[in-house]
Scaffold this motif. Sequence first.
Motif, PDB file in Angstrom:
ATOM      1  N   UNK A 184       0.818  -1.214   0.000  1.00 17.08           N
ATOM      2  CA  UNK A 184       0.000   0.000   0.000  1.00 17.08           C
ATOM      3  C   UNK A 184       0.856   1.271   0.000  1.00 17.08           C
ATOM      4  N   UNK A 185       2.154   1.128   0.231  1.00 10.36           N
ATOM      5  CA  UNK A 185       3.045   2.285   0.230  1.00 10.36           C
ATOM      6  C   UNK A 185       3.424   2.629  -1.210  1.00 10.36           C
ATOM      7  N   UNK A 186       3.388   3.893  -1.594  1.00 12.51           N
ATOM      8  CA  UNK A 186       3.827   4.253  -2.943  1.00 12.51           C
ATOM      9  C   UNK A 186       5.243   3.738  -3.201  1.00 12.51           C
ATOM     10  N   UNK A 187       5.465   3.138  -4.362  1.00 11.74           N
ATOM     11  CA  UNK A 187       6.771   2.535  -4.646  1.00 11.74           C
ATOM     12  C   UNK A 187       7.888   3.574  -4.625  1.00 11.74           C
ATOM     13  N   UNK A 188       7.588   4.810  -5.025  1.00 18.51           N
ATOM     14  CA  UNK A 188       8.610   5.855  -5.001  1.00 18.51           C
ATOM     15  C   UNK A 188       9.036   6.177  -3.575  1.00 18.51           C
ATOM     16  N   UNK A 189       8.071   6.162  -2.660  1.00 17.96           N
ATOM     17  CA  UNK A 189       8.383   6.424  -1.253  1.00 17.96           C
ATOM     18  C   UNK A 189       9.220   5.296  -0.675  1.00 17.96           C
ATOM     19  N   UNK A 190       8.817   4.060  -0.976  1.00 22.84           N
ATOM     20  CA  UNK A 190       9.579   2.901  -0.512  1.00 22.84           C
ATOM     21  C   UNK A 190      10.988   2.915  -1.094  1.00 22.84           C
ATOM     22  N   UNK A 191      11.106   3.285  -2.355  1.00 17.14           N
ATOM     23  CA  UNK A 191      12.419   3.344  -3.006  1.00 17.14           C
ATOM     24  C   UNK A 191      13.325   4.356  -2.315  1.00 17.14           C
ATOM     25  N   UNK A 192      12.772   5.490  -1.933  1.00 15.27           N
ATOM     26  CA  UNK A 192      13.581   6.512  -1.260  1.00 15.27           C
ATOM     27  C   UNK A 192      13.994   6.048   0.132  1.00 15.27           C
ATOM     28  N   UNK A 193      13.114   5.351   0.833  1.00 15.21           N
ATOM     29  CA  UNK A 193      13.482   4.798   2.141  1.00 15.21           C
ATOM     30  C   UNK A 193      14.582   3.754   1.986  1.00 15.21           C
ATOM     31  N   UNK A 194      14.458   2.948   0.945  1.00 12.56           N
ATOM     32  CA  UNK A 194      15.472   1.933   0.667  1.00 12.56           C
ATOM     33  C   UNK A 194      16.817   2.586   0.370  1.00 12.56           C
ATOM     34  N   UNK A 195      16.802   3.623  -0.445  1.00 11.81           N
ATOM     35  CA  UNK A 195      18.051   4.311  -0.782  1.00 11.81           C
ATOM     36  C   UNK A 195      18.699   4.907   0.470  1.00 11.81           C
ATOM     37  N   UNK A 196      17.893   5.471   1.356  1.00 12.78           N
ATOM     38  CA  UNK A 196      18.417   6.039   2.597  1.00 12.78           C
ATOM     39  C   UNK A 196      19.084   4.958   3.445  1.00 12.78           C
ATOM     40  N   UNK A 197      18.465   3.779   3.470  1.00 17.39           N
ATOM     41  CA  UNK A 197      19.040   2.676   4.255  1.00 17.39           C
ATOM     42  C   UNK A 197      20.355   2.204   3.652  1.00 17.39           C
ATOM     43  N   UNK A 198      20.415   2.088   2.330  1.00 17.53           N
ATOM     44  CA  UNK A 198      21.667   1.684   1.686  1.00 17.53           C
ATOM     45  C   UNK A 198      22.743   2.744   1.905  1.00 17.53           C
ATOM     46  N   UNK A 199      22.348   4.015   1.881  1.00 20.08           N
ATOM     47  CA  UNK A 199      23.296   5.100   2.139  1.00 20.08           C
ATOM     48  C   UNK A 199      23.880   4.976   3.546  1.00 20.08           C
ATOM     49  N   UNK A 200      23.050   4.685   4.528  1.00 15.32           N
ATOM     50  CA  UNK A 200      23.532   4.501   5.900  1.00 15.32           C
ATOM     51  C   UNK A 200      24.547   3.353   5.971  1.00 15.32           C
ATOM     52  N   UNK A 201      24.240   2.257   5.284  1.00  9.87           N
ATOM     53  CA  UNK A 201      25.135   1.098   5.287  1.00  9.87           C
ATOM     54  C   UNK A 201      26.438   1.416   4.562  1.00  9.87           C
ATOM     55  N   UNK A 202      26.343   2.186   3.472  1.00 11.20           N
ATOM     56  CA  UNK A 202      27.535   2.582   2.731  1.00 11.20           C
ATOM     57  C   UNK A 202      28.447   3.436   3.606  1.00 11.20           C
ATOM     58  N   UNK A 203      27.876   4.379   4.315  1.00 13.21           N
ATOM     59  CA  UNK A 203      28.687   5.239   5.188  1.00 13.21           C
ATOM     60  C   UNK A 203      29.321   4.422   6.311  1.00 13.21           C
ATOM     61  N   UNK A 204      28.587   3.424   6.820  1.00 13.14           N
ATOM     62  CA  UNK A 204      29.160   2.555   7.857  1.00 13.14           C
ATOM     63  C   UNK A 204      30.332   1.754   7.301  1.00 13.14           C
ATOM     64  N   UNK A 205      30.198   1.267   6.059  1.00 12.41           N
ATOM     65  CA  UNK A 205      31.288   0.511   5.434  1.00 12.41           C
ATOM     66  C   UNK A 205      32.495   1.402   5.188  1.00 12.41           C
ATOM     67  N   UNK A 206      32.252   2.636   4.776  1.00 12.51           N
ATOM     68  CA  UNK A 206      33.362   3.566   4.537  1.00 12.51           C
ATOM     69  C   UNK A 206      34.081   3.908   5.833  1.00 12.51           C
ATOM     70  N   UNK A 207      33.323   4.112   6.901  1.00 14.74           N
ATOM     71  CA  UNK A 207      33.956   4.430   8.190  1.00 14.74           C
ATOM     72  C   UNK A 207      34.808   3.263   8.683  1.00 14.74           C
ATOM     73  N   UNK A 208      34.353   2.050   8.404  1.00 19.32           N
ATOM     74  CA  UNK A 208      35.064   0.864   8.883  1.00 19.32           C
ATOM     75  C   UNK A 208      36.242   0.476   8.004  1.00 19.32           C
ATOM     76  N   UNK A 209      36.351   1.074   6.817  1.00 23.30           N
ATOM     77  CA  UNK A 209      37.398   0.678   5.880  1.00 23.30           C
ATOM     78  C   UNK A 209      38.759   0.967   6.495  1.00 23.30           C
ATOM     79  N   UNK A 210      39.658  -0.017   6.539  1.00 22.63           N
ATOM     80  CA  UNK A 210      40.872   0.114   7.362  1.00 22.63           C
ATOM     81  C   UNK A 210      42.038   0.845   6.736  1.00 22.63           C
ATOM     82  N   UNK A 211      41.947   1.242   5.465  1.00 17.22           N
ATOM     83  CA  UNK A 211      43.089   1.920   4.849  1.00 17.22           C
ATOM     84  C   UNK A 211      42.661   3.239   4.234  1.00 17.22           C
ATOM     85  N   UNK A 212      43.634   4.102   4.045  1.00 23.70           N
ATOM     86  CA  UNK A 212      43.433   5.390   3.390  1.00 23.70           C
ATOM     87  C   UNK A 212      44.390   5.470   2.207  1.00 23.70           C
TER      88      UNK A 212
END
Length: 243
Positions: A184-212
């Motif tokens: 029942x949720x508009x797919x565009x709204x769900x897509x944006x929530x999904x993108x926000x979640x992937x962005x959070x995970x991406x930032x967590x992976x970048x912070x954890x990356x052990x080399x510069x």
Amino acid sequence: MAELVYPPVIGVARTMFKALDLRFDIKGTENVPERGGAVLVSNHIGYLDFVFCGLTTRPAKRLVRFMAKESVFRHKVSGPLMRAMKHIPVDRAAGMDAYKHALKSLRSGEIVGVFPEATISQSFTLKNFKSGAARLAQEAGVPLLPMALWGTQRLWTKGHKRALGRHHFPITMRVGEPMEADPTEPSDTLTERLRTRVQDLLEAAQRAYPVRPKGPEDTWWVPAHLGGTAPTPAEAVALDRRR
């Protein structure tokens, strides 16, 4: 039906990764459902991303059927392998066939892998998401499984030479909790929530990356907003258009 090709291919990939001495940091594999359909959604920064994404589901003893561009299935080497592993060809001029194929796989209890950015991000930042992954999950009645990876661009990505030597590159992956795909949720709204979640995970992976970066010549794989010399998102759009 027995999987005669997929497990041996995974074995070959693991042998290759060991030969390259890749250093894996994977967290969140407990979020992969042990049974039933799901749409696995990841960022896309390198040509080997589908291989690394597939590794995150192995602790749950699951295989992923990735949606990939149709030209890969026409290649004399990769084509037979892709078909034998039951991946899903996507003809961008006739995408409905791929959508129906993915929907059938999800309803039969498979995990389907989708890169909703559609192409590799040359800025190594998250591009806009197409809504297909969200719509598939909603129509099939299965969860979305967000994840992010980092470091794979250093091995092989668009516009750069392959670096498949023994460079000891770290590869960081984060798998998030499944997201319910309420029909029942508009797919565009769900897509944006999904993108926000992937962005959070991406930032967590970048912070954890052990080399510069080792020096000015080694900053190409770092996004501009993090101080690197990768194209900005606007510059990456221009590069995509020229290609």
